[in-house]
Design a protein around this motif. Sequence first.
Motif, short mmCIF file in Angstrom:
data_model
loop_
_atom_site.label_atom_id
_atom_site.label_comp_id
_atom_site.label_asym_id
_atom_site.label_seq_id
_atom_site.Cartn_x
_atom_site.Cartn_y
_atom_site.Cartn_z
N ALA A 111 0.49 -24.45 -8.93
CA ALA A 111 -1.06 -24.66 -8.42
C ALA A 111 -0.95 -24.04 -7.10
O ALA A 111 -2.10 -23.58 -6.65
CB ALA A 111 -1.27 -26.14 -8.42
N ILE A 112 0.12 -24.48 -6.13
CA ILE A 112 0.07 -24.07 -4.70
C ILE A 112 0.33 -22.47 -4.74
O ILE A 112 -0.45 -22.03 -3.86
CB ILE A 112 1.02 -24.90 -4.14
N SER A 113 0.85 -22.12 -5.45
CA SER A 113 1.22 -20.52 -5.54
C SER A 113 -0.43 -19.75 -5.95
O SER A 113 -0.71 -18.79 -5.26
CB SER A 113 2.14 -20.02 -6.41
N SER A 114 -0.93 -20.53 -6.64
CA SER A 114 -2.38 -19.89 -7.27
C SER A 114 -3.33 -20.07 -5.99
O SER A 114 -4.41 -19.02 -5.96
CB SER A 114 -2.92 -20.96 -8.44
N TYR A 115 -3.01 -20.61 -5.01
CA TYR A 115 -3.92 -20.69 -3.76
C TYR A 115 -3.86 -19.66 -3.01
O TYR A 115 -4.85 -18.92 -2.69
CB TYR A 115 -3.49 -21.94 -2.83
N ILE A 116 -2.69 -18.81 -2.89
CA ILE A 116 -2.54 -17.64 -2.37
C ILE A 116 -3.40 -16.49 -3.05
O ILE A 116 -4.12 -15.63 -2.41
CB ILE A 116 -1.11 -17.19 -2.29
N VAL A 117 -3.43 -16.39 -4.60
CA VAL A 117 -4.08 -15.66 -5.26
C VAL A 117 -5.76 -15.90 -4.96
O VAL A 117 -6.47 -15.03 -4.70
CB VAL A 117 -4.10 -15.68 -6.72
N TRP A 118 -6.00 -17.08 -4.83
CA TRP A 118 -7.50 -17.52 -4.45
C TRP A 118 -8.02 -16.95 -3.25
O TRP A 118 -9.00 -16.56 -3.07
CB TRP A 118 -7.62 -19.06 -4.68
N GLU A 119 -6.91 -17.13 -2.28
CA GLU A 119 -7.36 -16.59 -0.73
C GLU A 119 -7.27 -15.02 -0.85
O GLU A 119 -8.40 -14.42 -0.28
CB GLU A 119 -6.13 -16.90 0.37
N ALA A 120 -6.66 -14.56 -1.49
CA ALA A 120 -6.64 -12.96 -1.81
C ALA A 120 -8.05 -12.60 -2.47
O ALA A 120 -8.65 -11.65 -1.98
CB ALA A 120 -5.56 -12.37 -2.75
N ARG A 121 -8.52 -13.47 -3.37
CA ARG A 121 -9.81 -12.93 -3.91
C ARG A 121 -10.94 -13.18 -2.86
O ARG A 121 -11.77 -12.34 -2.89
CB ARG A 121 -9.99 -14.18 -5.17
N ARG A 122 -10.88 -14.11 -2.02
CA ARG A 122 -11.73 -14.35 -0.96
C ARG A 122 -11.76 -13.40 -0.07
O ARG A 122 -12.78 -13.11 0.59
CB ARG A 122 -11.67 -15.68 -0.46
N LEU A 123 -10.61 -12.75 0.21
CA LEU A 123 -10.56 -11.64 1.15
C LEU A 123 -11.22 -10.41 0.67
O LEU A 123 -11.03 -9.36 1.25
CB LEU A 123 -8.97 -11.36 1.95
N GLY A 124 -11.43 -10.51 -0.65
CA GLY A 124 -11.90 -9.08 -1.19
C GLY A 124 -10.83 -8.20 -1.89
O GLY A 124 -11.45 -7.01 -2.07
N ALA A 125 -9.89 -8.72 -2.43
CA ALA A 125 -8.85 -8.01 -2.91
C ALA A 125 -9.41 -7.50 -4.41
O ALA A 125 -10.12 -8.17 -5.05
CB ALA A 125 -7.62 -8.83 -3.35
N PRO A 126 -9.10 -6.15 -4.65
CA PRO A 126 -9.72 -5.76 -5.86
C PRO A 126 -9.07 -6.28 -7.34
O PRO A 126 -8.08 -7.01 -7.26
CB PRO A 126 -9.22 -4.23 -5.84
N ARG A 127 -9.60 -6.30 -8.32
CA ARG A 127 -9.16 -7.04 -9.66
C ARG A 127 -7.84 -6.64 -9.98
O ARG A 127 -7.07 -7.73 -10.30
CB ARG A 127 -10.09 -6.41 -10.73
N TRP A 128 -7.39 -5.44 -9.93
CA TRP A 128 -5.86 -4.89 -10.24
C TRP A 128 -4.89 -5.77 -9.42
O TRP A 128 -3.95 -6.09 -9.90
CB TRP A 128 -5.80 -3.68 -10.25
N LEU A 129 -5.38 -5.84 -8.25
CA LEU A 129 -4.37 -6.80 -7.05
C LEU A 129 -4.33 -8.16 -7.48
O LEU A 129 -3.19 -8.69 -7.51
CB LEU A 129 -4.46 -6.34 -5.78
N ILE A 130 -5.54 -8.89 -7.74
CA ILE A 130 -5.44 -10.17 -8.31
C ILE A 130 -4.76 -10.21 -9.50
O ILE A 130 -4.17 -11.30 -9.47
CB ILE A 130 -6.95 -10.60 -8.46
N ALA A 131 -4.81 -9.33 -10.48
CA ALA A 131 -3.94 -9.71 -11.69
C ALA A 131 -2.52 -9.23 -11.62
O ALA A 131 -1.97 -10.19 -12.04
CB ALA A 131 -4.64 -8.15 -12.77
#
Length: 140
Positions: free
Chosen positions: A61-81
């Motif tokens: 869950a804590i590690s998922s926060y980093i992915v969530w922030e990446a999404r908020r920074l506008g990272a593309p879908r392939w990077l989020i995946a």
Amino acid sequence: MGLRAKAGQAMAGSTPEQVMARLELLAHILDTAILLPGNRRIGLDAIVGLIPVIGDAITTAISSYIVWEARRLGAPRWLIARMAANVAIDGVVGAVPLVGDLFDAAFKANRRNVVLLRRHLERSGGLKPSVIDVTATRID
């Protein structure tokens, strides 16, 4: 709308540099904060992961926060995946008793994800490069 403007709106005043500093600190705490004999580093992810079932759920869950922030920074879908896959691998393999704990200590999904995000933001112009890449030329 530019990457910086999108990130600024989403984070209510936080700049991408501030967000990255927080994420890098979090990744350090989770993956490399503790120095072991033999010059090996582990973090809270490996230690909390020793608690059966709930430990790996908490760190995932804590590690998922980093992915969530990446999404908020506008990272593309392939990077989020790709980042989500790193978290999933860490969570699933980490749940296996003993072997998973050793894997947690070696894989360092959070550090990987922060590096992926930093590289993307630097290449897209959303973040100033942390390292200047130059070639020295001798002038005689």
